[in-house]
Design a protein around this motif. Structure first.
Motif, PDB file in Angstrom:
ATOM      1  N   VAL A   3       0.835  -1.195   0.000  1.00  0.00           N
ATOM      2  CA  VAL A   3       0.000   0.000   0.000  1.00  0.00           C
ATOM      3  C   VAL A   3       0.873   1.250   0.000  1.00  0.00           C
ATOM      4  O   VAL A   3       0.646   2.194  -0.763  1.00  0.00           O
ATOM      5  CB  VAL A   3      -0.951  -0.012   1.208  1.00  0.00           C
ATOM      6  CG1 VAL A   3      -1.812   1.216   1.211  1.00  0.00           C
ATOM      7  CG2 VAL A   3      -1.811  -1.243   1.178  1.00  0.00           C
TER       8      VAL A   3
ATOM      9  N   ILE B 117       5.597 -12.357 -17.669  1.00  0.00           N
ATOM     10  CA  ILE B 117       4.664 -13.335 -17.097  1.00  0.00           C
ATOM     11  C   ILE B 117       5.203 -14.742 -17.286  1.00  0.00           C
ATOM     12  O   ILE B 117       5.202 -15.559 -16.356  1.00  0.00           O
ATOM     13  CB  ILE B 117       3.280 -13.192 -17.753  1.00  0.00           C
ATOM     14  CG1 ILE B 117       2.632 -11.902 -17.283  1.00  0.00           C
ATOM     15  CG2 ILE B 117       2.394 -14.377 -17.412  1.00  0.00           C
ATOM     16  CD1 ILE B 117       1.291 -11.633 -17.886  1.00  0.00           C
TER      17      ILE B 117
ATOM     18  N   LEU C 277       7.950 -15.346 -14.872  1.00  0.00           N
ATOM     19  CA  LEU C 277       7.378 -15.517 -13.533  1.00  0.00           C
ATOM     20  C   LEU C 277       6.869 -16.934 -13.330  1.00  0.00           C
ATOM     21  O   LEU C 277       7.167 -17.586 -12.323  1.00  0.00           O
ATOM     22  CB  LEU C 277       6.186 -14.572 -13.390  1.00  0.00           C
ATOM     23  CG  LEU C 277       6.323 -13.338 -12.540  1.00  0.00           C
ATOM     24  CD1 LEU C 277       5.020 -12.595 -12.521  1.00  0.00           C
ATOM     25  CD2 LEU C 277       6.739 -13.709 -11.148  1.00  0.00           C
TER      26      LEU C 277
ATOM     27  N   TRP D  96      -2.447 -10.258  -3.382  1.00  0.00           N
ATOM     28  CA  TRP D  96      -2.238  -8.872  -3.791  1.00  0.00           C
ATOM     29  C   TRP D  96      -2.610  -8.684  -5.249  1.00  0.00           C
ATOM     30  O   TRP D  96      -1.776  -8.780  -6.130  1.00  0.00           O
ATOM     31  CB  TRP D  96      -0.803  -8.443  -3.509  1.00  0.00           C
ATOM     32  CG  TRP D  96      -0.643  -8.257  -2.057  1.00  0.00           C
ATOM     33  CD1 TRP D  96      -0.087  -9.142  -1.176  1.00  0.00           C
ATOM     34  CD2 TRP D  96      -1.101  -7.152  -1.288  1.00  0.00           C
ATOM     35  NE1 TRP D  96      -0.173  -8.638   0.090  1.00  0.00           N
ATOM     36  CE2 TRP D  96      -0.786  -7.424   0.051  1.00  0.00           C
ATOM     37  CE3 TRP D  96      -1.752  -5.949  -1.605  1.00  0.00           C
ATOM     38  CZ2 TRP D  96      -1.092  -6.542   1.080  1.00  0.00           C
ATOM     39  CZ3 TRP D  96      -2.050  -5.082  -0.573  1.00  0.00           C
ATOM     40  CH2 TRP D  96      -1.725  -5.384   0.744  1.00  0.00           C
TER      41      TRP D  96
ATOM     42  N   LEU E  99      -2.990  -6.551  -7.934  1.00  0.00           N
ATOM     43  CA  LEU E  99      -2.710  -5.203  -8.426  1.00  0.00           C
ATOM     44  C   LEU E  99      -3.246  -5.044  -9.839  1.00  0.00           C
ATOM     45  O   LEU E  99      -2.899  -4.110 -10.548  1.00  0.00           O
ATOM     46  CB  LEU E  99      -1.212  -4.920  -8.418  1.00  0.00           C
ATOM     47  CG  LEU E  99      -0.477  -5.135  -7.101  1.00  0.00           C
ATOM     48  CD1 LEU E  99       0.959  -4.704  -7.217  1.00  0.00           C
ATOM     49  CD2 LEU E  99      -1.156  -4.391  -5.980  1.00  0.00           C
TER      50      LEU E  99
ATOM     51  N   ASN F 168       4.156 -15.452  -8.022  1.00  0.00           N
ATOM     52  CA  ASN F 168       3.951 -14.155  -7.374  1.00  0.00           C
ATOM     53  C   ASN F 168       2.811 -13.413  -8.049  1.00  0.00           C
ATOM     54  O   ASN F 168       2.896 -13.027  -9.209  1.00  0.00           O
ATOM     55  CB  ASN F 168       5.238 -13.344  -7.466  1.00  0.00           C
ATOM     56  CG  ASN F 168       5.118 -12.014  -6.778  1.00  0.00           C
ATOM     57  OD1 ASN F 168       4.058 -11.392  -6.784  1.00  0.00           O
ATOM     58  ND2 ASN F 168       6.183 -11.578  -6.175  1.00  0.00           N
TER      59      ASN F 168
ATOM     60  N   SER G 220       1.298 -10.470  -7.312  1.00  0.00           N
ATOM     61  CA  SER G 220       1.225  -9.021  -7.471  1.00  0.00           C
ATOM     62  C   SER G 220       1.857  -8.597  -8.791  1.00  0.00           C
ATOM     63  O   SER G 220       1.334  -7.744  -9.496  1.00  0.00           O
ATOM     64  CB  SER G 220       1.867  -8.313  -6.289  1.00  0.00           C
ATOM     65  OG  SER G 220       3.098  -8.885  -5.971  1.00  0.00           O
ATOM     66  N   LEU G 221       2.991  -9.229  -9.149  1.00  0.00           N
ATOM     67  CA  LEU G 221       3.633  -8.836 -10.399  1.00  0.00           C
ATOM     68  C   LEU G 221       2.889  -9.402 -11.602  1.00  0.00           C
ATOM     69  O   LEU G 221       2.798  -8.769 -12.651  1.00  0.00           O
ATOM     70  CB  LEU G 221       5.081  -9.296 -10.377  1.00  0.00           C
ATOM     71  CG  LEU G 221       5.845  -8.491  -9.330  1.00  0.00           C
ATOM     72  CD1 LEU G 221       6.998  -9.252  -8.779  1.00  0.00           C
ATOM     73  CD2 LEU G 221       6.287  -7.176  -9.896  1.00  0.00           C
ATOM     74  N   PHE G 222       2.358 -10.596 -11.441  1.00  0.00           N
ATOM     75  CA  PHE G 222       1.595 -11.209 -12.530  1.00  0.00           C
ATOM     76  C   PHE G 222       0.402 -10.319 -12.898  1.00  0.00           C
ATOM     77  O   PHE G 222       0.222  -9.929 -14.063  1.00  0.00           O
ATOM     78  CB  PHE G 222       1.093 -12.590 -12.079  1.00  0.00           C
ATOM     79  CG  PHE G 222       0.644 -13.494 -13.188  1.00  0.00           C
ATOM     80  CD1 PHE G 222      -0.167 -13.028 -14.215  1.00  0.00           C
ATOM     81  CD2 PHE G 222       1.045 -14.821 -13.209  1.00  0.00           C
ATOM     82  CE1 PHE G 222      -0.584 -13.867 -15.227  1.00  0.00           C
ATOM     83  CE2 PHE G 222       0.635 -15.666 -14.234  1.00  0.00           C
ATOM     84  CZ  PHE G 222      -0.181 -15.191 -15.231  1.00  0.00           C
TER      85      PHE G 222
ATOM     86  N   LEU H 181      -0.036  -7.261 -12.231  1.00  0.00           N
ATOM     87  CA  LEU H 181       0.457  -5.972 -12.723  1.00  0.00           C
ATOM     88  C   LEU H 181       0.732  -6.034 -14.221  1.00  0.00           C
ATOM     89  O   LEU H 181       0.360  -5.144 -14.983  1.00  0.00           O
ATOM     90  CB  LEU H 181       1.741  -5.634 -11.967  1.00  0.00           C
ATOM     91  CG  LEU H 181       2.223  -4.207 -12.009  1.00  0.00           C
ATOM     92  CD1 LEU H 181       1.201  -3.331 -11.347  1.00  0.00           C
ATOM     93  CD2 LEU H 181       3.545  -4.104 -11.278  1.00  0.00           C
ATOM     94  N   MET H 182       1.362  -7.110 -14.649  1.00  0.00           N
ATOM     95  CA  MET H 182       1.682  -7.251 -16.068  1.00  0.00           C
ATOM     96  C   MET H 182       0.417  -7.440 -16.897  1.00  0.00           C
ATOM     97  O   MET H 182       0.330  -6.979 -18.037  1.00  0.00           O
ATOM     98  CB  MET H 182       2.621  -8.440 -16.279  1.00  0.00           C
ATOM     99  CG  MET H 182       3.984  -8.257 -15.690  1.00  0.00           C
ATOM    100  SD  MET H 182       4.824  -6.828 -16.371  1.00  0.00           S
ATOM    101  CE  MET H 182       5.138  -5.867 -14.918  1.00  0.00           C
ATOM    102  N   MET H 183      -0.583  -8.121 -16.307  1.00  0.00           N
ATOM    103  CA  MET H 183      -1.838  -8.323 -17.031  1.00  0.00           C
ATOM    104  C   MET H 183      -2.492  -6.980 -17.359  1.00  0.00           C
ATOM    105  O   MET H 183      -3.192  -6.841 -18.371  1.00  0.00           O
ATOM    106  CB  MET H 183      -2.805  -9.169 -16.196  1.00  0.00           C
ATOM    107  CG  MET H 183      -2.380 -10.602 -15.995  1.00  0.00           C
ATOM    108  SD  MET H 183      -2.371 -11.554 -17.499  1.00  0.00           S
ATOM    109  CE  MET H 183      -4.076 -12.040 -17.604  1.00  0.00           C
TER     110      MET H 183
ATOM    111  N   PHE I 155      -5.631   1.069  -8.887  1.00  0.00           N
ATOM    112  CA  PHE I 155      -4.639   1.198  -7.818  1.00  0.00           C
ATOM    113  C   PHE I 155      -5.215   1.947  -6.632  1.00  0.00           C
ATOM    114  O   PHE I 155      -4.976   1.591  -5.486  1.00  0.00           O
ATOM    115  CB  PHE I 155      -3.395   1.920  -8.340  1.00  0.00           C
ATOM    116  CG  PHE I 155      -2.671   1.141  -9.385  1.00  0.00           C
ATOM    117  CD1 PHE I 155      -2.119  -0.088  -9.072  1.00  0.00           C
ATOM    118  CD2 PHE I 155      -2.538   1.605 -10.670  1.00  0.00           C
ATOM    119  CE1 PHE I 155      -1.448  -0.828 -10.019  1.00  0.00           C
ATOM    120  CE2 PHE I 155      -1.873   0.876 -11.626  1.00  0.00           C
ATOM    121  CZ  PHE I 155      -1.326  -0.343 -11.306  1.00  0.00           C
TER     122      PHE I 155
ATOM    123  N   ILE J  57      -7.114  -0.105  -4.161  1.00  0.00           N
ATOM    124  CA  ILE J  57      -6.355  -0.868  -3.173  1.00  0.00           C
ATOM    125  C   ILE J  57      -6.210  -0.052  -1.896  1.00  0.00           C
ATOM    126  O   ILE J  57      -6.391  -0.545  -0.790  1.00  0.00           O
ATOM    127  CB  ILE J  57      -4.969  -1.215  -3.752  1.00  0.00           C
ATOM    128  CG1 ILE J  57      -5.151  -2.191  -4.908  1.00  0.00           C
ATOM    129  CG2 ILE J  57      -4.070  -1.792  -2.687  1.00  0.00           C
ATOM    130  CD1 ILE J  57      -3.964  -2.277  -5.794  1.00  0.00           C
ATOM    131  N   MET J  58      -5.927   1.240  -2.082  1.00  0.00           N
ATOM    132  CA  MET J  58      -5.747   2.085  -0.905  1.00  0.00           C
ATOM    133  C   MET J  58      -7.088   2.315  -0.212  1.00  0.00           C
ATOM    134  O   MET J  58      -7.154   2.314   1.016  1.00  0.00           O
ATOM    135  CB  MET J  58      -5.115   3.394  -1.334  1.00  0.00           C
ATOM    136  CG  MET J  58      -3.754   3.166  -1.966  1.00  0.00           C
ATOM    137  SD  MET J  58      -3.031   4.693  -2.514  1.00  0.00           S
ATOM    138  CE  MET J  58      -2.713   4.379  -4.216  1.00  0.00           C
TER     139      MET J  58
END
Lengths: 327, 481
Positions: free
Chosen positions: A101, A298, A301, B211, B213, B271, B273-275, B277-279, B406, B409-410
């Motif tokens: 966050v 991806i 990953l 997460w 994102l 992971n 959050s990064l996955f 994010l890339m989507m 985003f 999320i906050m």
């Protein structure tokens, strides 16, 4: 044909340098267990602080000196990104806030700061038009003097400003520090298991603070390189785009190794602009090709998570807040 | 035992420089104290220190005599001092007192711990941090309220510096941005509804510590699915069927976008959050591709779709364009609150979020929960995409979600995953954005000021959670018990 490939490689490296700065900064930060998703924001701030520093300098003197142009904007950029990293470190370390966050808020804030000052800096000085720092840009772009004499090779690999080489040096130095020194060992120990490191007498707080700070400052240089060298001292709002997120993707692609980040950044830089170099693409298929860097991330990953090799995993405590009294 | 204060010389010199010499004064005072205490003299040294500071030439006498005394005392104690009274005198004449101070400090530092007792070196920290068991709810909200007020004060400072206007006027302008005219009020409600919808979508996943994102991409892809139908079969099927199929397509699209990362997270531990994010970027590029295909001129901006027939547009309700959106989200909020708080699914989500091991131990199928929750999350994001395309914009662009993925999320985090409180937090954000837009146009600033203000307020709110969850205990008071 050869010249096309050469210019492609050249462009890929130019695109890769900001990514390299960003990913090295993020690697150093992540090694301490801090997942700093604020890197995109920090890179924006690094860029705009450099612009502000350079602008104030160019407007306060009659005749600019190149070395001072560089020094003023470089210091401004470093201070800006250091302040941003301090916000992150203070919130996540001292106040034990959630890292994801905090990072996202930092990115919102940083992009806002970049676009706000990019859009209204001239208004504060009662000028109109758009920002362009010609002298500072030129100072940054100054290539090695013998590069143009070396023909194609020189033009492809040696025609960059000094920040490009700085990026590679930083990558190599940080690789040595991380892997060969006691400081690096301590840092990695903290990233894997802060409680154990704490028990061994390592000052966890200081290491986490410093690595976040140094990592952020290095990432900020990426923003500076982009505005000073790539766009030659001009600022366009949102011009930096999503490169900050790509830098975070490269950290995974490079498996948290600064040395591999060098090549990875250039590959990503290449993927980022490859659509321009493939002949005969319609404008719609260009948009499809632009997906490549994200798709590749991806795939990487998924592959590293499927192979479950120990040395290819992220630091174990990545993203977790460390509190000594917690069991 | 002689009480001697030892300190690191390098750090002290650095501190002296940083504090412009203030630390040096303190350091020198402690040194004067040391020279007294090594003679076992416990009387006050204030007078001597003041003389040293203000009486001319006294310092020469002081350094000479004290240097000698210190050396003698060292010999008595069986140690040797490197400092020499003549050297001190010469340094003092040349104005290099800091060197003398460093040398004398070095001598004191070299005293073995059997002779010199330094309480400052082994000093315990003045306070330590401990977790709070639980805090009364009203205290927690008092702290949060205080943080918001503090953040508004900081924001006011920044606005004043940038606009040189009375901050109250600026805040009044901000209120006007949301409540100035009925149109502005409805637009603010509409923003609130979309933000709230996306926040509701990400909440179950976050509660599970997944997460996500990628809400941005899930909204965008959901919207794109709607748009495909709206654009291609817009005039060929009855409107109700079109809207229903658009809704279904959006929800399915959102699910699809959330399902990839969820399945891989559950199966391989990828992971997320990064996955996710890339989507987002893949969805953005797909939208860019679709626009390139649909807009013949090659422009990257798509105009209103079906602007004459209004096929696929959500109807106005009581003459209000956004009312349907708002009602749908309002119902959703209540449903989500009940789902998370009272249903078995909601319970499973919170157990998985608290501890996966516990969840496995009590027989919860963690993988199933992850996938199921992400389907829900993606579906709601897809719905948000549908509301944006069909109910609001009637067109699509890369900025359809506009960063709300985003921000959500906050919003969700600030509300501690409680859907009802999310109404408040998303109101706060929507209000800020509209208000900042208003001051941006009024005072000719850039609209990005909204992001800066949002960032600052969020920093304060996430920072204040520390004071809710932890308490700072003074070490002294604990010893007293």
């Amino acid at each position: 044909m050869l010249s096309t490939i050469a210019s492609f490689i050249n462009a890929a490296i130019i695109q890769g340098i900001p990514l390299l700065f960003g990913s090295i900064g993020e690697i150093i930060t992540e090694k301490s267990g801090n997942l700093n998703l604020g890197i995109p924001g920090i890179m924006y701030v690094g860029g705009i602080s450099g612009i502000i520093g350079g602008y104030i300098y160019e407007h306060s003197v009659e005749k600019t000196v190149p070395i001072l142009c560089i020094l003023v904007s470089l210091c401004a950029s470093l201070i800006g990104s250091a302040l941003m990293s301090l916000i992150y470190a203070f919130l996540t370390q001292t106040l034990k806030a959630n890292q994801n966050v905090t990072g996202l808020a930092l990115t919102t804030f940083g992009v806002g700061v970049g676009n706000f000052f990019g859009g209204s800096l001239l208004k504060f000085f009662n000028e109109s038009g758009s920002i362009s720092l010609l002298d500072t840009g030129l100072a940054y772009k100054k290539a090695l003097p013998f590069a143009s004499k070396l023909g194609l090779f020189g033009n492809t690999f040696l025609s960059f400003g000094f920040l490009a080489y700085t990026a590679i040096i930083i990558a190599i130095v940080s690789s040595i520090i991380l892997n060969k020194t006691k400081v690096g060992l301590n840092l990695r120990a903290i990233g894997e298991n802060p409680a154990t490191a704490d028990a061994a007498g390592i000052n966890v707080n200081r290491y986490k603070y410093l690595s976040t700070l140094i990592g952020g400052m290095i990432a900020g240089l990426g923003g500076l390189y982009f505005v000073m060298d790539y766009t030659a001292g001009a600022w366009t709002n949102n011009g930096f785009g999503d490169r900050g997120w790509l830098a975070i993707a490269i950290v995974i692609f490079a498996l948290w190794k600064p040395k591999s980040a060098i090549l990875s950044s250039f590959i990503f830089g290449g993927l980022y602009i490859i659509c321009v170099y493939i002949p005969g693409l319609s404008s719609s298929s260009k948009e499809i090709i632009k997906m490549l860097p994200y798709l590749v991330t991806i795939i990487v990953l998924v592959v590293i998570s499927a192979r479950k090799k120990k040395e290819h995993q992220p630091p174990q405590s990545l993203g977790l807040t460390y509190f000594r009294e917690e069991r | 035992m002689i009480p001697i204060s030892k300190r690191k010389i390098g750090t002290s010199i650095l501190l002296s420089i940083i504090t412009f010499g203030i630390y040096l004064i303190y350091w020198e005072y402690m040194l004067v104290k040391n020279t007294k205490s090594i003679k076992k003299d416990n009387s006050s040294c204030i007078g001597e220190f003041l003389c040293l500071a203000f009486v001319p030439f006294y310092s020469l006498y002081w350094w000479f005599t004290r240097g000698k005394q210190v050396k003698d005392q060292f010999t008595i104690n069986g140690c040797t001092a490197t400092g020499n009274e003549t050297a001190y005198l010469i340094l003092e004449i040349f104005g290099l007192r800091i060197v003398s101070i460093a040398i004398m400090q070095n001598d004191f530092n070299s005293l073995p711990s059997e002779i010199a007792d330094d309480s400052s070196m082994t000093r315990e920290p003045l306070f330590h941090i401990a977790k709070r068991p639980a805090i009364e709810w009203w205290k927690a909200w008092l702290i949060r309220g205080g943080a918001i007020i503090a953040s508004l004060i900081v924001c006011a400072f920044i606005i004043v510096i940038l606009t040189k206007q009375n901050p109250l006027e600026v805040y009044a302008a901000m209120v006007k941005g949301s409540f100035g005219t009925p149109r502005k009020f409805w637009a603010m409600l509409q923003n609130l509804a979309i933000l709230l919808c996306i926040s509701l979508a990400v909440t179950p996943a976050f509660k599970m510590k997944f997460w996500n994102l990628g809400a941005e991409g899930q909204v965008l892809f959901g919207g794109l699915c709607s748009m495909v139908l709206m654009f291609t079969v817009g005039d060929k099927i009855p409107n109700w069927l079109l809207i229903a199929s658009m809704l279904a397509a959006s929800v399915l699209g959102g699910i699809l976008w959330g399902l990839f990362p969820a399945v891989l997270k559950a199966k391989l531990g990828t992971n997320e959050s990064l996955f996710t994010l890339m989507m987002n970027y893949i969805a953005i590029q797909l939208v860019a591709f679709a626009i390139m295909v649909w807009v013949p001129s090659g422009s990257s901006v798509m105009g209103l779709v079906n602007s004459t027939t209004k096929a696929g547009w959500l109807p106005d309700l009581f003459g209000q364009k956004y009312l349907i959106n708002i009602l749908i989200v309002a119902v959703l909020t209540v449903v989500m609150f009940i789902y998370l708080k009272y249903s078995k699914h909601g319970y499973e989500i919170s157990v998985v979020g608290e501890s996966e091991n516990t969840a496995r131990y009590i027989g919860i199928n963690v993988k199933k929960v992850i996938v199921r929750t992400m389907i829900l999350s993606g579906a709601l994001c897809g719905l948000a995409g549908f509301l944006l395309v069909s109910g609001t914009n009637h067109t699509i662009s890369k900025e359809l979600a506009g960063g709300n993925g985003f921000t959500a999320i906050m919003v969700s985090w600030l509300a501690k995953f409680n859907p009802l409180i999310m109404v408040l937090t998303s109101f706060l954000i929507a209000f800020l954005q509209k208000g900042a837009g208003e001051i941006a146009t009024n005072f000719k600033l850039n609209t990005s000021i909204a992001d800066i203000l949002t960032g600052i307020i969020i920093f304060f709110i996430i920072g204040c959670e520390f004071f809710i969850n932890y308490q700072i205990k003074s070490t002294k008071s604990k010893e007293g018990k």
